[in-house]
Design a protein around this motif. Structure first.
Motif, PDB file in Angstrom:
ATOM      1  N   ARG A  34       0.841  -1.200   0.000  1.00 34.15           N
ATOM      2  CA  ARG A  34       0.000   0.000   0.000  1.00 34.15           C
ATOM      3  C   ARG A  34       0.876   1.251   0.000  1.00 34.15           C
ATOM      4  N   ILE A  35       1.879   1.276   0.892  1.00 39.26           N
ATOM      5  CA  ILE A  35       2.720   2.478   0.982  1.00 39.26           C
ATOM      6  C   ILE A  35       3.493   2.679  -0.318  1.00 39.26           C
ATOM      7  N   SER A  36       4.081   1.591  -0.844  1.00 42.08           N
ATOM      8  CA  SER A  36       4.880   1.807  -2.061  1.00 42.08           C
ATOM      9  C   SER A  36       3.971   2.182  -3.225  1.00 42.08           C
ATOM     10  N   VAL A  38       1.206   4.015  -2.969  1.00 42.22           N
ATOM     11  CA  VAL A  38       0.899   5.445  -2.800  1.00 42.22           C
ATOM     12  C   VAL A  38       2.102   6.292  -3.189  1.00 42.22           C
ATOM     13  N   LEU A  39       3.296   5.865  -2.733  1.00 41.37           N
ATOM     14  CA  LEU A  39       4.495   6.656  -3.030  1.00 41.37           C
ATOM     15  C   LEU A  39       4.775   6.670  -4.529  1.00 41.37           C
ATOM     16  N   ARG A  42       2.388   8.933  -6.275  1.00 44.26           N
ATOM     17  CA  ARG A  42       2.783  10.336  -6.074  1.00 44.26           C
ATOM     18  C   ARG A  42       3.974  10.680  -6.959  1.00 44.26           C
ATOM     19  N   HIS A  45       2.874  11.076 -10.439  1.00 46.59           N
ATOM     20  CA  HIS A  45       2.176  12.351 -10.587  1.00 46.59           C
ATOM     21  C   HIS A  45       3.182  13.496 -10.690  1.00 46.59           C
TER      22      HIS A  45
ATOM     23  N   MET B  56      -2.515   4.790   6.340  1.00 47.48           N
ATOM     24  CA  MET B  56      -2.514   4.697   4.877  1.00 47.48           C
ATOM     25  C   MET B  56      -3.916   4.415   4.330  1.00 47.48           C
ATOM     26  N   GLY B  59      -4.685   6.832   1.570  1.00 45.94           N
ATOM     27  CA  GLY B  59      -3.664   6.795   0.524  1.00 45.94           C
ATOM     28  C   GLY B  59      -3.687   8.040  -0.331  1.00 45.94           C
ATOM     29  N   ALA B  60      -3.804   9.186   0.343  1.00 44.14           N
ATOM     30  CA  ALA B  60      -3.992  10.437  -0.385  1.00 44.14           C
ATOM     31  C   ALA B  60      -2.720  10.842  -1.112  1.00 44.14           C
ATOM     32  N   LEU B  61      -2.920  11.565  -2.193  1.00 39.74           N
ATOM     33  CA  LEU B  61      -1.789  12.081  -2.964  1.00 39.74           C
ATOM     34  C   LEU B  61      -1.013  13.088  -2.128  1.00 39.74           C
ATOM     35  N   GLN B  67      -0.787   9.868   7.737  1.00 36.81           N
ATOM     36  CA  GLN B  67      -0.208   9.244   6.544  1.00 36.81           C
ATOM     37  C   GLN B  67       1.237   9.677   6.383  1.00 36.81           C
ATOM     38  N   GLU B  71       4.359   7.252   6.224  1.00 37.46           N
ATOM     39  CA  GLU B  71       5.254   7.270   5.065  1.00 37.46           C
ATOM     40  C   GLU B  71       6.686   7.582   5.472  1.00 37.46           C
ATOM     41  N   TYR B  74       8.221   4.553   6.955  1.00 41.99           N
ATOM     42  CA  TYR B  74       8.552   3.624   5.876  1.00 41.99           C
ATOM     43  C   TYR B  74       9.803   4.083   5.145  1.00 41.99           C
ATOM     44  N   GLU B  75       9.850   5.373   4.809  1.00 40.13           N
ATOM     45  CA  GLU B  75      10.979   5.860   4.021  1.00 40.13           C
ATOM     46  C   GLU B  75      12.268   5.842   4.822  1.00 40.13           C
TER      47      GLU B  75
END
Lengths: 163, 249
Positions: A34-36, A38-39, A42, A45, B56, B59-61, B67, B71, B74-75
């Motif tokens: 899910r996270i990857s 979304v990333l 983005r 985009h 998440m 899962g917004a832009l 979120q 993120e 995670y990063e």
């Protein structure tokens, strides 16, 4: 120390396994994709926006280049026209200047001629009057009428001597 | 820091590490009771999972606060993994991520008063370290076969020194799970014991108790840092071991 009591090892290991393994599967199956996702969405985009911006900038640059070319062309044309017109004007002015000079010279000549003629006539008249006056004066003073041609000659000599 | 006012434990600094049965479970000859340790493991796992699942959810832009936090976590771990292991070992990333989250939340939960710190028990940290060690060793042999033994030969060392260096390398390799588990366990044990001991001075010194109180406040800040740092160290060492197994030297 409670840490060294082996009677509690089994339960800790059992519950560690029972909690860590489900966490692993939840994170691996649900969370990380899910996270990857979304990333990545983005990033895509952002990339597409950047690409669009680059394209627009290129377009703008080409428009600017075209505009500058047109501007340069217009400037050159304008300079050309200015040069041509100023040359024409200079030629015209020179022509007129010359014509005017000629006319002026002709008029000056004419005027000078007339002045010279008038001077001559005046001088001739002065000589006639002088000879008459001289004749009359000599007759009164010495009682003799001197011959007119002698008087004229004397007057001419005098006038010549004065310049 | 849990104030383990246990039945017989009293105010011993080690009372906070006592394991108490909540639901007794006996399976065969084994005691698998649900204890305070188990309770906090369940809480930690639930927190970790819901932090990400709830964070998440949309899962917004343009991420919101939760979120963003999910993120960033995670990063952070992904960056750590990318820098040490690289792209090749990415299928092992979930393991590192799980261990990091589990240890981090376990350590941080331990900072709450009356809570229990399951990472302060050697058996828990050793089980995780041993799992990493066995997994990495199996991975090394699966990837390189018998060639993996050359891992114990330091590159560029003269052959005359091999009889000395190879046993050292083997011992250092075998001590990995011990150092990995003892580091986390000892940090948690020492930190929480120290807090408890110094906190014990506060009532004893009456008005001068403000001095140990100030020290305890400062130490709690340090312990929160250590809670994070030890999770980070455990994760980065796991990454390095995976990298060693994948790429050898």
């Amino acid at each position: 120390m409670p840490q060294l009591d082996p009677s509690f090892f089994a339960t800790q290991l059992f519950w560690l396994l029972l909690t860590l393994v489900p966490l692993y599967f939840v994170l691996r199956r649900a969370v990380l994709p899910r996270i990857s996702e979304v990333l990545e969405a983005r990033q895509r985009h952002i990339d597409s926006d950047l690409e669009k911006a680059t394209k627009l900038r290129q377009e703008a640059e080409s428009v600017l280049a075209e505009y500058e070319k047109a501007l340069a062309k217009a400037r050159a044309e304008a300079a050309e026209a200015i040069k041509r017109t100023s040359n024409e004007m200079a030629a015209e002015s020179a022509k007129r200047h010359q014509a005017f000079g000629q006319e002026l010279a002709a008029k000056t000549q004419d005027a000078e001629d007339r002045v010279a003629k008038a001077k001559e006539a005046a001088l001739a008249q002065v000589a006639a009057v002088a000879s008459e006056v001289a004749g009359a004066a000599s007759a009164k003073l010495i009682g003799t009428n001197l011959p007119a041609d002698k008087i004229d000659e004397a007057i001419k000599d005098t006038m010549r001597g004065r310049g | 820091m849990a104030e383990g006012a246990g039945q017989g434990g009293g105010h011993s600094p080690l009372a906070q590490f006592e394991i108490k049965e909540i639901v007794p479970i006996k399976l065969g000859g084994l005691d698998l009771s649900f204890t305070n340790s188990s309770l906090f493991m369940v809480i930690a796992v639930t927190l970790a999972a819901s932090f990400f699942l709830v964070g998440m959810r949309r899962g917004a832009l343009v991420p919101g606060r939760w979120q963003s936090a999910a993120e960033m976590t995670y990063e952070f771990v992904a960056g750590l993994f990318r820098d040490t292991v690289g792209h090749e070992g990415r299928q092992y990333f979930p393991i590192v991520f799980t261990l990091f989250m589990f240890i981090l939340i376990g350590n941080l939960l331990g900072m709450l008063p009356y809570s229990f710190t399951f990472t302060s028990h050697i058996i828990v940290t050793f089980a995780m370290a041993a799992a990493v060690f066995i997994g990495v060793t199996v991975l090394g042999f699966a990837k390189h076969g018998m060639h993996f033994f050359t891992f114990f030969v330091p590159p560029g060392a003269p052959i005359a020194l091999w009889p000395l260096l190879i046993p050292i390398e083997i011992i250092s390799y075998l001590s990995r799970p011990i150092s990995l588990s003892v580091r986390l366990f000892a940090n948690m044990l020492a930190g929480h014991t120290l807090l408890k001991v110094i906190a014990g001075f506060i009532p004893a010194l009456a008005i001068f108790g403000v001095l140990p109180l100030a020290l305890v406040v400062a130490l709690i800040g340090l312990e929160i840092l250590i809670a994070f740092l030890q999770a980070y160290v455990f994760a980065i060492l796991t990454c390095l071991y995976i990298n060693d197994a994948l790429h050898m030297h």
